[in-house]
Scaffold this motif. Structure first.
Motif, PDB file in Angstrom:
ATOM      1  N   MET A 160      -1.043   6.582   1.772  1.00 24.99           N
ATOM      2  CA  MET A 160       0.230   5.829   2.559  1.00 24.99           C
ATOM      3  C   MET A 160      -0.107   6.257   3.696  1.00 24.99           C
ATOM      4  SD  MET A 160       2.839   8.390   0.188  1.00 24.99           S
ATOM      5  CE  MET A 160       4.763   8.645   1.018  1.00 24.99           C
ATOM      6  N   LEU A 161      -0.561   7.256   3.772  1.00 24.45           N
ATOM      7  CA  LEU A 161      -1.198   7.455   6.127  1.00 24.45           C
ATOM      8  C   LEU A 161      -2.384   5.878   5.790  1.00 24.45           C
ATOM      9  CD1 LEU A 161      -1.726  11.180   6.160  1.00 24.45           C
ATOM     10  CD2 LEU A 161      -0.014   9.785   7.181  1.00 24.45           C
ATOM     11  N   LEU A 171       0.369  -0.968   0.462  1.00 21.44           N
ATOM     12  CA  LEU A 171       0.004  -0.354  -0.035  1.00 21.44           C
ATOM     13  C   LEU A 171       0.880   0.909   0.207  1.00 21.44           C
ATOM     14  CD1 LEU A 171      -2.800  -1.058   2.515  1.00 21.44           C
ATOM     15  CD2 LEU A 171      -3.201  -0.555   0.113  1.00 21.44           C
ATOM     16  N   PHE A 172       2.071   0.875   0.354  1.00 23.88           N
ATOM     17  CA  PHE A 172       2.690   2.584   1.058  1.00 23.88           C
ATOM     18  C   PHE A 172       3.714   2.929  -0.529  1.00 23.88           C
ATOM     19  CE2 PHE A 172       6.175   5.112   2.132  1.00 23.88           C
ATOM     20  CZ  PHE A 172       5.909   5.977   2.766  1.00 23.88           C
ATOM     21  N   CYS A 173       3.880   1.804  -0.991  1.00 16.47           N
ATOM     22  CA  CYS A 173       4.369   1.338  -2.103  1.00 16.47           C
ATOM     23  C   CYS A 173       3.634   2.265  -3.501  1.00 16.47           C
ATOM     24  CB  CYS A 173       5.380   0.633  -2.656  1.00 16.47           C
ATOM     25  SG  CYS A 173       6.841   0.132  -1.891  1.00 16.47           S
ATOM     26  N   THR A 174       2.201   1.593  -3.510  1.00 12.58           N
ATOM     27  CA  THR A 174       1.356   1.882  -4.004  1.00 12.58           C
ATOM     28  C   THR A 174       1.125   3.949  -4.387  1.00 12.58           C
ATOM     29  OG1 THR A 174       0.696  -0.173  -4.671  1.00 12.58           O
ATOM     30  CG2 THR A 174      -0.738   1.772  -4.949  1.00 12.58           C
ATOM     31  N   GLY A 175       0.702   4.287  -3.172  1.00  4.78           N
ATOM     32  CA  GLY A 175       0.504   5.529  -2.763  1.00  4.78           C
ATOM     33  C   GLY A 175       2.291   6.310  -2.367  1.00  4.78           C
ATOM     34  N   LEU A 176       3.096   6.135  -2.747  1.00  2.00           N
ATOM     35  CA  LEU A 176       4.289   6.498  -3.323  1.00  2.00           C
ATOM     36  C   LEU A 176       4.358   6.678  -4.904  1.00  2.00           C
ATOM     37  CD1 LEU A 176       6.863   8.039  -2.005  1.00  2.00           C
ATOM     38  CD2 LEU A 176       7.948   5.426  -2.149  1.00  2.00           C
ATOM     39  N   VAL A 187       2.039   9.732  -5.421  1.00  4.88           N
ATOM     40  CA  VAL A 187       2.334  11.075  -5.510  1.00  4.88           C
ATOM     41  C   VAL A 187       3.847  11.517  -6.604  1.00  4.88           C
ATOM     42  CG1 VAL A 187       3.633  11.988  -3.897  1.00  4.88           C
ATOM     43  CG2 VAL A 187       2.390  10.657  -2.887  1.00  4.88           C
ATOM     44  N   LEU A 188       4.088  10.131  -7.237  1.00  3.55           N
ATOM     45  CA  LEU A 188       6.262  10.837  -7.748  1.00  3.55           C
ATOM     46  C   LEU A 188       5.474  10.922  -9.437  1.00  3.55           C
ATOM     47  CD1 LEU A 188       8.189   8.685  -6.122  1.00  3.55           C
ATOM     48  CD2 LEU A 188       8.213  10.558  -6.332  1.00  3.55           C
ATOM     49  N   ALA A 189       4.163  10.222  -9.680  1.00  3.82           N
ATOM     50  CA  ALA A 189       3.898   9.828 -10.780  1.00  3.82           C
ATOM     51  C   ALA A 189       2.743  10.739 -11.283  1.00  3.82           C
ATOM     52  CB  ALA A 189       3.927   8.384 -11.219  1.00  3.82           C
ATOM     53  N   ARG A 190       1.988  11.393 -10.438  1.00  6.64           N
ATOM     54  CA  ARG A 190       0.219  11.600 -11.164  1.00  6.64           C
ATOM     55  C   ARG A 190       0.312  13.474 -11.094  1.00  6.64           C
ATOM     56  NH1 ARG A 190      -1.966   7.965 -12.502  1.00  6.64           N
ATOM     57  NH2 ARG A 190      -2.688   5.984 -11.386  1.00  6.64           N
ATOM     58  N   ARG A 191       0.143  13.682 -11.821  1.00  4.98           N
ATOM     59  CA  ARG A 191       0.022  15.715 -12.111  1.00  4.98           C
ATOM     60  C   ARG A 191      -1.549  16.062 -11.412  1.00  4.98           C
ATOM     61  NH1 ARG A 191       2.520  15.367 -18.653  1.00  4.98           N
ATOM     62  NH2 ARG A 191       3.938  14.383 -17.603  1.00  4.98           N
ATOM     63  N   ASN A 192      -2.268  14.898 -11.451  1.00  2.71           N
ATOM     64  CA  ASN A 192      -4.065  15.510 -11.336  1.00  2.71           C
ATOM     65  C   ASN A 192      -3.475  16.028  -9.215  1.00  2.71           C
ATOM     66  OD1 ASN A 192      -5.783  16.651 -10.357  1.00  2.71           O
ATOM     67  ND2 ASN A 192      -7.147  14.860 -10.574  1.00  2.71           N
ATOM     68  N   ALA A 193      -4.019  16.998  -8.735  1.00  2.00           N
ATOM     69  CA  ALA A 193      -3.656  17.286  -7.532  1.00  2.00           C
ATOM     70  C   ALA A 193      -4.301  16.336  -6.694  1.00  2.00           C
ATOM     71  CB  ALA A 193      -3.674  18.159  -6.804  1.00  2.00           C
ATOM     72  N   ILE A 194      -5.945  15.857  -7.196  1.00  6.81           N
ATOM     73  CA  ILE A 194      -6.801  15.522  -6.391  1.00  6.81           C
ATOM     74  C   ILE A 194      -6.278  14.064  -6.274  1.00  6.81           C
ATOM     75  CG2 ILE A 194      -8.864  14.153  -6.070  1.00  6.81           C
ATOM     76  CD1 ILE A 194     -10.026  16.921  -7.201  1.00  6.81           C
ATOM     77  N   LEU A 195      -5.459  13.168  -7.198  1.00  2.60           N
ATOM     78  CA  LEU A 195      -4.975  11.756  -6.887  1.00  2.60           C
ATOM     79  C   LEU A 195      -3.902  11.991  -6.700  1.00  2.60           C
ATOM     80  CD1 LEU A 195      -5.339  10.422 -10.717  1.00  2.60           C
ATOM     81  CD2 LEU A 195      -6.399  10.438  -8.702  1.00  2.60           C
ATOM     82  N   VAL A 196      -3.284  13.166  -6.053  1.00  2.00           N
ATOM     83  CA  VAL A 196      -1.718  12.827  -5.341  1.00  2.00           C
ATOM     84  C   VAL A 196      -2.341  13.500  -3.960  1.00  2.00           C
ATOM     85  CG1 VAL A 196      -0.311  15.129  -4.211  1.00  2.00           C
ATOM     86  CG2 VAL A 196      -0.098  14.966  -7.410  1.00  2.00           C
ATOM     87  N   LEU A 197      -2.926  13.122  -3.081  1.00  4.21           N
ATOM     88  CA  LEU A 197      -3.615  13.983  -2.242  1.00  4.21           C
ATOM     89  C   LEU A 197      -3.674  12.397  -1.431  1.00  4.21           C
ATOM     90  CD1 LEU A 197      -5.613  17.315  -1.378  1.00  4.21           C
ATOM     91  CD2 LEU A 197      -3.896  16.328  -0.762  1.00  4.21           C
ATOM     92  N   MET A 198      -5.244  11.715  -3.066  1.00  3.13           N
ATOM     93  CA  MET A 198      -5.378  10.295  -2.595  1.00  3.13           C
ATOM     94  C   MET A 198      -4.320   9.308  -2.206  1.00  3.13           C
ATOM     95  SD  MET A 198      -8.826   9.989  -5.284  1.00  3.13           S
ATOM     96  CE  MET A 198      -8.789   8.540  -4.869  1.00  3.13           C
ATOM     97  N   SER A 199      -3.063  10.035  -2.740  1.00  2.88           N
ATOM     98  CA  SER A 199      -1.874   8.802  -2.843  1.00  2.88           C
ATOM     99  C   SER A 199      -1.473   9.055  -1.218  1.00  2.88           C
ATOM    100  CB  SER A 199      -1.293   8.989  -3.777  1.00  2.88           C
ATOM    101  OG  SER A 199      -1.541   8.588  -4.946  1.00  2.88           O
ATOM    102  N   VAL A 200      -1.111  10.653  -0.934  1.00  6.40           N
ATOM    103  CA  VAL A 200      -0.996  10.317   0.657  1.00  6.40           C
ATOM    104  C   VAL A 200      -1.542  10.240   1.691  1.00  6.40           C
ATOM    105  CG1 VAL A 200      -0.963  12.185   2.303  1.00  6.40           C
ATOM    106  CG2 VAL A 200       0.580  12.422  -0.438  1.00  6.40           C
ATOM    107  N   GLU A 201      -2.995  10.068   1.613  1.00  4.01           N
ATOM    108  CA  GLU A 201      -4.203   9.492   2.156  1.00  4.01           C
ATOM    109  C   GLU A 201      -3.480   7.570   1.968  1.00  4.01           C
ATOM    110  OE1 GLU A 201      -6.182  10.360   3.743  1.00  4.01           O
ATOM    111  OE2 GLU A 201      -5.723  12.661   3.868  1.00  4.01           O
TER     112      GLU A 201
END
Length: 133
Positions: free
Chosen positions: A37-38, A13-18, A21-35
């Motif tokens: 990881m949490l 799960l953490f690697c998928t979120g990471l 965060v690193l590959a997405r350009r959409n800000a909402i998808l980055v926030l979902m990836s941070v969630e």
């Protein structure tokens, strides 16, 4: 149940979120990836809490308490993050992170106070040029 199963799931799960965060350009998808990881960290905290409570006679459940604090902080973070993304989307018309590099940029990607064209500097632009020289 072994500790390895939730630990491996947490790592995945953490690697998928990471990656998100690193590959997405959409800000909402980055926030979902941070969630994501949490939540991987929360899974790890609960798994280690259960594993340690079986080994110890006293059960403090500190991992579960930390998980509740993490969930509360994540809820506040996603609320503020979504508010910022919506405000930027209203002003700029996009939530693409690559297009939001500089807040001083105009909508065309040009700096409004950038290099002047062939026209002579007049008014406030001339005063700014004199002040910086």
């Amino acid at each position: 149940m072994h500790l390895a199963y939730p630990a491996v799931l947490s790592v995945l799960l953490f690697c998928t979120g990471l990656y998100g965060v690193l590959a997405r350009r959409n800000a909402i998808l980055v926030l979902m990836s941070v969630e994501l990881m949490l939540n991987a960290v929360n899974l790890n905290l609960v798994a280690f809490d259960v594993w340690l409570s079986k080994a110890a006679e006293e059960t403090l459940h500190s991992g579960q308490a930390l998980t509740l604090f993490t969930i509360a902080i994540a809820a506040a973070e996603i609320g503020i993050g979504l508010a910022i993304v919506l405000a930027v989307h209203r002003n700029r018309g996009t939530s693409d992170i690559d297009k939001l590099r500089d807040t001083a940029e105009g909508p065309d990607g040009e700096d409004p106070d950038g290099p002047e064209t062939d026209a002579p500097a007049t008014g406030t632009a001339a005063e700014k040029a004199e002040a910086t020289a």
